[in-house]
Design a protein around this motif. Structure first.
Motif, short mmCIF file in Angstrom:
data_model
loop_
_atom_site.label_atom_id
_atom_site.label_comp_id
_atom_site.label_asym_id
_atom_site.label_seq_id
_atom_site.Cartn_x
_atom_site.Cartn_y
_atom_site.Cartn_z
N ILE A 18 0.98 -1.47 0.15
CA ILE A 18 0.05 0.48 0.01
C ILE A 18 0.73 1.27 0.05
O ILE A 18 0.82 2.42 -0.98
N ASP A 19 2.09 1.45 1.02
CA ASP A 19 2.74 2.74 1.02
C ASP A 19 3.33 2.87 -0.45
O ASP A 19 3.81 3.83 -0.46
N LYS A 20 4.08 1.84 -1.19
CA LYS A 20 4.53 2.31 -2.69
C LYS A 20 3.54 2.68 -3.34
O LYS A 20 4.00 3.43 -4.10
N LEU A 21 1.81 2.22 -3.54
CA LEU A 21 1.08 2.64 -4.27
C LEU A 21 0.69 3.84 -3.83
O LEU A 21 0.74 4.95 -5.16
N ILE A 22 0.96 4.31 -2.12
CA ILE A 22 0.70 5.85 -2.13
C ILE A 22 1.27 6.45 -2.33
O ILE A 22 1.94 7.53 -3.04
N GLU A 23 3.26 6.05 -2.89
CA GLU A 23 4.34 7.17 -3.34
C GLU A 23 3.88 6.89 -4.83
O GLU A 23 4.35 8.10 -5.11
N GLU A 24 3.69 6.22 -5.50
CA GLU A 24 3.60 6.19 -6.89
C GLU A 24 1.95 7.21 -6.94
O GLU A 24 2.52 7.82 -8.27
#
Length: 221
Positions: free
Chosen positions: A64-70
């Motif tokens: 989820i963190d990666k999707l938010i970052e992207e």
């Protein structure tokens, strides 16, 4: 006013780069979301709950963190390895239910997710081998601690390795399906375990089509 955090742009970008339709992504989440809801997420009209966001991230093989970052930095490069779809290591007592209705909200917190052995097994999942009944002294062996990949979409045939149950769906067993004349049996690969005769009451959850083992210092993890 502080901007609301969303994963919509990253979800849309990843889905398009993979060439997936909305329905394909919904299927990859195990049915955790539906296309109308996904459309709202991608258009930033809705933010998914944590369990739904986790299902989407797991389908992409990311977090989820990666999707938010992207979503915040849309020009960020994607790691090719993250395109791999992942499936859960389901608790044995939930295997039957998951095969019929893969509801991610029923999985315990901290459930591990692994890359599947067959991308065509859309409802496939892993189980952790718990005993030595399928650890043979020679030939095929499934030692305790290994992960078996179960495909609920395959029909069990003679000599297949199967997961199933007779009376209690929360207590399935993992054995080799064999026949002798008109009689059907479940046979452990370890000769120290008995052969069990089965009848029409036995229900197959899925066929085991592969195994994954992770080792460290000679121990299966």
């Amino acid at each position: 006013m502080k901007k609301q955090i969303t994963i919509g742009p990253a979800v849309l970008r990843r889905r398009r780069e993979l060439g997936w339709s909305m329905q394909r992504l919904c299927d990859e989440t195990g049915g955790a979301i539906y296309t109308g809801y996904l459309s709202d997420i991608e258009k930033e009209n809705s933010n998914p709950s944590v369990d739904k966001a986790y299902a989407i991230a797991a389908a992409f093989g990311t977090s989820i963190d990666k999707l938010i970052e992207e979503s915040i930095s849309p020009n960020a490069a994607l790691a090719p390895s993250e395109h791999a779809r992942r499936v859960p290591v389901v608790p044995w007592e939930l295997a039957s239910e998951w095969a019929q209705n893969p509801d991610i909200s029923r999985l315990p917190s901290g459930t591990p997710w692994e890359v599947p052995l067959d991308s065509q097994a859309t409802r496939g999942f892993f189980l952790l081998v718990r005993d030595e009944s399928m650890h043979a002294p020679a030939g095929p062996a499934f030692p305790s601690g290994a992960l078996i990949f179960v495909d609920p979409g395959q029909e069990a045939r003679v000599n297949d390795f199967v997961v199933g149950y007779t009376s209690d769906p929360t207590a399935p067993t993992f054995k080799k399906f064999v026949q002798d004349g008109s009689q059907s049996y479940l046979r452990a690969l370890n000769p120290q375990f008995p052969v069990t005769q089965i009848d029409g009451n036995f229900r197959t959850i899925g066929v085991v089509i592969g195994m994954v083992m992770k080792t460290s210092r000679g121990i299966i993890r």
